[in-house]
Write an enzyme that holds these catalytic residues in place. Structure first.
Site, short mmCIF file in Angstrom:
data_model
loop_
_atom_site.label_atom_id
_atom_site.label_comp_id
_atom_site.label_asym_id
_atom_site.label_seq_id
_atom_site.Cartn_x
_atom_site.Cartn_y
_atom_site.Cartn_z
N HIS A 210 4.84 47.12 88.12
CA HIS A 210 6.28 47.65 86.60
C HIS A 210 6.56 49.14 87.44
O HIS A 210 7.42 48.77 86.33
CB HIS A 210 5.67 48.15 85.42
CG HIS A 210 4.62 49.48 85.91
ND1 HIS A 210 3.18 49.48 86.48
CD2 HIS A 210 4.70 50.58 85.48
CE1 HIS A 210 2.93 50.50 85.83
NE2 HIS A 210 4.03 50.77 86.12
C1 UD1 Z 1 5.36 54.60 82.20
C2 UD1 Z 1 5.95 56.00 83.20
C3 UD1 Z 1 4.72 55.00 84.27
C4 UD1 Z 1 3.82 54.32 83.85
C5 UD1 Z 1 4.19 53.51 82.91
C6 UD1 Z 1 2.65 52.49 82.21
C7 UD1 Z 1 7.40 57.31 83.06
C8 UD1 Z 1 8.67 57.79 84.85
N1 UD1 Z 1 6.61 56.00 83.95
O1 UD1 Z 1 6.70 53.81 82.57
O2 UD1 Z 1 4.91 56.47 85.00
O3 UD1 Z 1 2.97 53.94 84.69
O4 UD1 Z 1 5.03 53.90 81.49
O5 UD1 Z 1 3.29 51.16 81.09
O6 UD1 Z 1 7.04 57.64 82.34
N2 UD1 Z 1 9.16 49.48 76.69
C9 UD1 Z 1 8.95 48.16 75.40
N3 UD1 Z 1 8.06 48.99 74.72
C10 UD1 Z 1 6.90 50.12 75.15
C11 UD1 Z 1 7.49 51.02 75.85
C12 UD1 Z 1 8.78 50.09 76.00
O7 UD1 Z 1 9.80 46.90 75.49
O8 UD1 Z 1 6.12 50.24 74.09
C13 UD1 Z 1 10.31 48.79 77.19
C14 UD1 Z 1 11.40 48.93 77.16
O9 UD1 Z 1 12.21 48.21 77.19
C15 UD1 Z 1 11.46 50.66 78.06
C16 UD1 Z 1 10.85 50.10 79.37
O10 UD1 Z 1 9.92 49.11 78.39
O11 UD1 Z 1 12.51 51.08 78.03
C17 UD1 Z 1 10.66 51.69 80.19
O12 UD1 Z 1 9.47 52.50 79.41
P1 UD1 Z 1 9.40 53.67 79.61
O13 UD1 Z 1 8.65 54.50 78.76
O14 UD1 Z 1 10.66 54.36 80.02
O15 UD1 Z 1 9.00 53.15 80.99
P2 UD1 Z 1 7.85 52.64 81.95
O16 UD1 Z 1 8.25 51.54 83.01
O17 UD1 Z 1 7.31 51.44 80.79
#
Ligand code: UD1
Length: 379
Positions: A210
């Site tokens: 991811h």
């Molecule tokens: C975040 C952390 C990363 C961690 C990861 C674990 C930061 C910078 N990154 O990355 O260090 O390893 O979490 O999962 O904080 N989304 C959903 N549902 C959710 C959450 C996210 O659909 O419940 C999707 C959304 O499209 C979102 C994308 O995932 O834009 C990324 O989510 P985000 O929290 O920005 O970063 P992660 O890639 O999850």
């Protein structure tokens, strides 16, 4: 003496298993601590958040900031604004944050500016790669924290090199391993969820991917998927996908031959990559402990596989958790397909993978040590 108010923060999936043991430990001393839990809402899907509260036996958050997704600045800024209101109203003595996600840096910064002491769980880790958003979060959080709780010796060295005073550094071990130890006992007692149980009886590899550097760029993502497909010749690959990865895969123009699985993992075949939605903590743990090989770019999984003694290939150029390579079961392989297939050959047919050891203080008691430090603290 009035009770110490400890406000713990969770935001994203990897925070839950690091904070849960500390909450359980704080709850043992209700006369000494008033424990408040804040969820920033960085992760909000049932599968990315709620299910972990159940599996880890966490209390319901006292406050949910419902921040959701967005750019780094948006997410960090929104958490800060909303967390400031909660801190101002609740006036905790200490804010506890964990790991390296955006919620970690946002809440530590907010607390420090309100002159509230900050404790950082999993402090001192450094990849020395500032293209990773997490590296920026780690550096800033450590810089403004008062209690720096480290998991491995490299964390102590990094903090010393950065000039952190010795009395702020507390080498306590790994709270994520506390959760693993406790929940492995739960699985042994109650059995895993029915959907994963069938896979436990056969040989398979487990994959998660991811990191923005691996999944955001279509060329890199295509390379990752091609590697997983090649890896499946050794055994079926169970690819547990993060929502971010799933979204990016939809945008690829190349036809994917991967097989979607929603229900039970029966009749797995060599040569096939199976796509699974995010799993619960207990189901993932069950599969990880039984996998012959794990391919990942996660930070935490490098540590969990080291503890479990399961061979781990990390598809990154570096790690902030060097102990997992030095004495653990982990190897850093980048996206070098030849190297990865050679490693898989050793794992599946060579019988000469590393002989991993459990790192010092990864003994299921890290949260106890953290709470001892908090107990000794005088306002
Ligand atoms: C975040 C952390 C990363 C961690 C990861 C674990 C930061 C910078 N990154 O990355 O260090 O390893 O979490 O999962 O904080 N989304 C959903 N549902 C959710 C959450 C996210 O659909 O419940 C999707 C959304 O499209 C979102 C994308 O995932 O834009 C990324 O989510 P985000 O929290 O920005 O970063 P992660 O890639 O999850």
């Amino acid at each position: 003496m009035p009770r110490k108010r400890i406000m713990s923060v969770v935001g994203a999936r990897p925070n839950f298993m690091k904070v849960a043991p500390v909450l359980l430990e704080l709850a043992k001393y209700p006369g000494e601590f008033d424990s408040i839990l804040v969820h920033t809402g960085q992760h909000y899907d049932e599968a990315m958040s709620d299910v972990f509260f159940r599996d880890l036996g966490m209390k319901k958050p006292d406050f949910n900031l419902n921040v959701g997704s967005g750019s780094h600045a948006y997410q960090t800024g929104e958490v800060m604004k909303r967390f400031e209101e909660v801190c101002t109203a609740q006036r905790p003595d200490i804010v506890l944050v964990a790991g390296d996600v955006n919620s970690t840096v946002a809440c530590s910064l907010t607390a420090a500016k309100l002159l509230i002491r900050v404790g950082h769980i999993e402090s001192g880790l450094r990849s020395f790669d500032r293209t990773m958003p997490e590296e920026i979060n780690r550096i800033v959080t450590d810089r403004i924290s008062d209690f720096l709780f480290t998991t491995e010796a490299s964390g102590n060295c990094n903090l010393q090199d950065e000039g952190v005073p010795e009395e702020k550094i507390h080498f306590v071990g790994n709270t994520m391993i506390d959760s693993l130890v406790r929940c492995s006992e739960v699985i042994a007692r109650t059995g895993p969820g029915c959907r994963v149980v069938a896979a436990g009886n056969r040989v398979f590899s487990l994959a998660t991917m991811h990191r923005p550097s691996n999944v955001d760029d279509p060329i890199q993502l295509t390379k990752v998927l091609d590697i997983l497909k090649s890896a499946s010749r050794y055994a079926p690959v169970l690819f547990v996908t993060h929502p971010r990865t799933r979204e990016r895969m939809k945008t690829l123009t190349t036809e994917l031959e991967f097989v979607e699985v929603e229900g039970n993992l029966e009749d797995l075949k060599d040569g096939v990559v199976y796509l699974l939605p995010p799993l619960s903590y207990l189901d993932f743990l069950y599969l990880m402990a039984r996998a012959t090989a794990v391919l990942t770019d996660s930070g935490g999984i490098q540590e969990e596989t080291t503890f479990l003694g399961v061979p781990c290939l990390t598809l990154r150029e570096n790690t902030e958790r060097p102990i997992t390579v030095e004495i653990g079961s982990n190897e850093i392989v980048g996206l070098d397909k030849k190297r990865i297939l050679t490693a898989l050959e050793r794992i599946f047919h060579g019988n000469n993978w590393k002989n991993p050891k459990v790192p010092p203080l990864w003994d299921g008691k890290a949260a106890e040590r953290i709470v001892e430090v908090l107990s000794a603290f005088r306002r």
